[in-house]
Scaffold this motif. Structure first.
Motif, PDB file in Angstrom:
ATOM      1  N   ALA A  37       0.865  -1.182   0.000  1.00  0.00           N
ATOM      2  CA  ALA A  37       0.000   0.000   0.000  1.00  0.00           C
ATOM      3  C   ALA A  37       0.900   1.229   0.000  1.00  0.00           C
ATOM      4  CB  ALA A  37      -0.906   0.008   1.228  1.00  0.00           C
ATOM      5  N   VAL A  38       0.556   2.210  -0.826  1.00  0.00           N
ATOM      6  CA  VAL A  38       1.365   3.432  -0.918  1.00  0.00           C
ATOM      7  C   VAL A  38       0.478   4.636  -0.622  1.00  0.00           C
ATOM      8  CG1 VAL A  38       3.032   2.471  -2.515  1.00  0.00           C
ATOM      9  CG2 VAL A  38       1.006   3.607  -3.414  1.00  0.00           C
ATOM     10  N   PHE A  39       1.106   5.691  -0.074  1.00  0.00           N
ATOM     11  CA  PHE A  39       0.366   6.849   0.423  1.00  0.00           C
ATOM     12  C   PHE A  39       0.997   8.144  -0.092  1.00  0.00           C
ATOM     13  CE2 PHE A  39       0.107   3.288   3.276  1.00  0.00           C
ATOM     14  CZ  PHE A  39      -1.255   3.178   3.531  1.00  0.00           C
ATOM     15  N   PRO A  40       0.861   8.426  -1.381  1.00  0.00           N
ATOM     16  CA  PRO A  40       1.451   9.644  -1.942  1.00  0.00           C
ATOM     17  C   PRO A  40       0.757  10.891  -1.402  1.00  0.00           C
ATOM     18  CG  PRO A  40       0.010   8.578  -3.536  1.00  0.00           C
ATOM     19  CD  PRO A  40       0.115   7.643  -2.379  1.00  0.00           C
ATOM     20  N   THR A  41       1.441  12.010  -1.501  1.00  0.00           N
ATOM     21  CA  THR A  41       0.891  13.275  -1.014  1.00  0.00           C
ATOM     22  C   THR A  41       0.800  14.333  -2.108  1.00  0.00           C
ATOM     23  OG1 THR A  41       3.097  13.967  -0.288  1.00  0.00           O
ATOM     24  CG2 THR A  41       1.676  12.896   1.353  1.00  0.00           C
ATOM     25  N   SER A  42       1.115  13.969  -3.336  1.00  0.00           N
ATOM     26  CA  SER A  42       1.044  14.927  -4.441  1.00  0.00           C
ATOM     27  C   SER A  42       0.671  14.194  -5.717  1.00  0.00           C
ATOM     28  CB  SER A  42       2.381  15.641  -4.643  1.00  0.00           C
ATOM     29  OG  SER A  42       3.356  14.744  -5.160  1.00  0.00           O
ATOM     30  N   THR A  43       0.173  14.960  -6.682  1.00  0.00           N
ATOM     31  CA  THR A  43      -0.145  14.385  -7.987  1.00  0.00           C
ATOM     32  C   THR A  43       1.095  13.797  -8.636  1.00  0.00           C
ATOM     33  OG1 THR A  43      -2.006  15.901  -8.304  1.00  0.00           O
ATOM     34  CG2 THR A  43      -1.037  14.922 -10.285  1.00  0.00           C
ATOM     35  N   ASP A  44       2.230  14.479  -8.510  1.00  0.00           N
ATOM     36  CA  ASP A  44       3.465  13.968  -9.116  1.00  0.00           C
ATOM     37  C   ASP A  44       3.864  12.624  -8.518  1.00  0.00           C
ATOM     38  OD1 ASP A  44       3.684  16.093 -10.847  1.00  0.00           O
ATOM     39  OD2 ASP A  44       5.067  17.235  -9.575  1.00  0.00           O
ATOM     40  N   GLN A  45       3.690  12.459  -7.216  1.00  0.00           N
ATOM     41  CA  GLN A  45       4.003  11.168  -6.608  1.00  0.00           C
ATOM     42  C   GLN A  45       3.052  10.080  -7.094  1.00  0.00           C
ATOM     43  OE1 GLN A  45       4.124  11.614  -2.303  1.00  0.00           O
ATOM     44  NE2 GLN A  45       6.353  11.872  -2.353  1.00  0.00           N
ATOM     45  N   SER A  72      -3.421   4.784  -1.967  1.00  0.00           N
ATOM     46  CA  SER A  72      -4.310   5.555  -1.112  1.00  0.00           C
ATOM     47  C   SER A  72      -4.084   7.050  -1.311  1.00  0.00           C
ATOM     48  CB  SER A  72      -4.076   5.199   0.359  1.00  0.00           C
ATOM     49  OG  SER A  72      -4.813   6.081   1.191  1.00  0.00           O
ATOM     50  N   LEU A  73      -5.189   7.783  -1.471  1.00  0.00           N
ATOM     51  CA  LEU A  73      -5.139   9.242  -1.592  1.00  0.00           C
ATOM     52  C   LEU A  73      -5.414   9.931  -0.255  1.00  0.00           C
ATOM     53  CD1 LEU A  73      -4.611  10.184  -4.549  1.00  0.00           C
ATOM     54  CD2 LEU A  73      -5.943   8.072  -4.530  1.00  0.00           C
ATOM     55  N   GLU A  74      -5.520   9.180   0.840  1.00  0.00           N
ATOM     56  CA  GLU A  74      -5.947   9.778   2.099  1.00  0.00           C
ATOM     57  C   GLU A  74      -4.914  10.741   2.675  1.00  0.00           C
ATOM     58  OE1 GLU A  74      -6.262   7.198   5.572  1.00  0.00           O
ATOM     59  OE2 GLU A  74      -5.288   5.608   4.440  1.00  0.00           O
TER      60      GLU A  74
END
Length: 458
Positions: free
Chosen positions: A44-52, A90-92
């Motif tokens: 599971a991955v949790f990016p914090t930006s659109t680029d990520q 995840s976009l959370e």
């Protein structure tokens, strides 16, 4: 490429706190649906930006790894459940409200912002975001867009898609696109924004959205009316919708849901012993009090045994808080529930409720009902013990009959919760093979390798 090698590449893209691999990813492997299955994810991955997000998607595309987009996993149809060998994206963690434009009455937000937090933020600027799914305290804007979520205020204001102006979307290739228009009107090209809204992450991953707002409405007033029978509540709802006044909320609860919520929260204001209840509100500035007086009179004329009028925000909020407990209360009855939604034309609601009762009787199970009666969106609910395999099977089989009934009445398998994995078997009956093939062709144009949320929606 091995799972370990993919995880190593992800670790090079993200901070350690943004990656949960192997067994740690299992904590994120499903949504709130009961009775749906899930696979085993790689991570599971949790990016914090659109680029990520784009970087993760490009990595997955390179290796042919499926991606399941997620918000806070508050969905009820299995749409965010893992599939074997996938990345859960995840976009959370994308929780920034980027701008609030008072002049143009729009807000631009990242996908992980909680619905209620957005409502509160724009309210501080004298603006109003109407969509209010029952899970608004935990659901995200991105999740609402993915399912085209509705809520209690749909009867007056419409659903999430009615307020979406622009989207930032990461495609299956990792390319970033922007769809729609910030303007009120805009018909250049095909309407890809409306296509992506409700697509449940199968066409692209929404990372940001510009949403339309309205001026703050009047302070709401409300009515809680109890009836001896569902038919009397339906008659009152029909009469209310036939007036020149338009309620901002018109909700239905049957005897079983009233009892469950009252047991779950003894302080709730719901009427004990009622056969059915209506929750009615008006938020018309300068007219709300008069509206609810008329709604109360209609309820009494249709046989209501008790009518409580809430004239201030605190009293209105107390009633609505009880309504928002529906899902938790029904799960508490037996440990799990199929708490789904179907929609029919309002004129067919009586047939739907009578048919549901017959289906439950034939199956030997209780089916409770509540929902947004003002727009024909009902939530039939079957409670069951998740540890009892026979009970799980009976609940799922029975619910398929409920969905088929709604479709036979000119309705749909889902008004707002989405199709996910729970309802795909009914799409042929509702849409027909030609339309389904057209939709698969659209999916192929966006995602030729079929990596975005496979096995869902379509």
């Amino acid at each position: 490429m091995t799972d370990h090698a993919i995880i190593a590449e992800l670790a090079a893209l993200l901070d350690a706190t943004q990656l949960a691999a192997g067994d740690a990813a299992l904590a994120f492997d499903r949504d709130h649906s009961d009775g749906t299955g899930q696979g085993v994810p790689i991570a599971a991955v949790f990016p914090t930006s659109t680029d990520q997000v784009a970087a993760v998607v490009r990595l997955a595309a390179k290796h042919g790894v499926p991606i399941v987009p997620q918000g806070t996993r508050s969905g009820l149809a299995g749409g965010a459940n893992a599939v074997d060998g996938c990345l859960l994206l995840s976009l959370e963690g994308m929780t920034s409200i980027l701008s609030i434009d008072v002049a143009d009455q729009v807000v631009t937000t990242q996908a992980g912002v909680i619905t209620f937090e957005l409502v509160r933020a724009v309210a501080e600027r004298g603006l109003f975001y109407p969509p209010d799914p029952g899970s608004w305290a935990i659901s995200t804007i991105g999740g609402n867009i993915a399912t085209n979520a509705g809520g209690m205020r749909c009867v007056k204001y419409g659903v999430t898609g009615d307020f979406v102006r622009e989207l930032t979307v990461v495609l299956a290739s990792g390319e970033i696109i922007r769809t729609g228009h910030r303007t009120v009107k805009g018909v250049a090209g095909l309407d890809l924004t409306s296509l992506i809204v409700g697509s449940e992450g199968t066409l692209g991953i929404v990372t940001e959205a510009t949403l339309a707002l309205l001026p703050t409405p009047g302070e709401p007033c409300g009515v809680l009316a109890a009836f001896p029978s569902p038919s009397q509540a339906l008659a009152a709802a029909d009469a209310i919708m036939a007036t020149g006044r338009r309620p901002s909320i018109l909700e239905y609860l049957d005897a079983g849901t009233i009892a469950a919520i009252s047991s779950f929260s003894p302080s709730s204001r719901l009427p004990g012993g009622a056969g059915a209840a209506l929750i009615i509100q008006s938020d018309e500035a300068g007219r709300a009090a008069a509206d609810v007086e008329e709604y109360a009179a209609i309820a009494l004329a249709c046989g209501a045994t008790t009518v409580d009028i809430a004239q201030d925000a605190a009293a209105v909020d107390a009633i609505m808080e009880a309504r928002r407990m529906l899902h938790g209360a029904m799960r508490a009855v037996a440990g799990a529930s199929l708490n789904e939604d179907v929609s029919v034309p309002r004129s067919r609601l009586a047939e739907l409720l009578n048919g549901i009762a017959a289906i439950g009787q034939n199956a030997g199970v209780d089916i409770f009902s509540a929902g947004h009666i003002g727009d024909g969106n009902l939530h039939p609910i079957i409670c069951f013990d998740p540890a009892d395999a026979a009970a799980v099977a009976t609940a799922n089989d029975t619910y398929q009959h409920v969905i088929a009934l709604a479709i036979s009445l000119g309705g749909t398998a889902s008004g707002e919760h989405g199709i996910g994995s729970l309802k795909r078997a009914h799409l042929d009956a509702e849409l027909g093979p030609t339309v389904r093939q057209l939709q698969r062709s659209v999916k192929h144009a966006f995602d030729p390798a079929g990596l975005l949320n496979p096995g869902k929606k379509l």
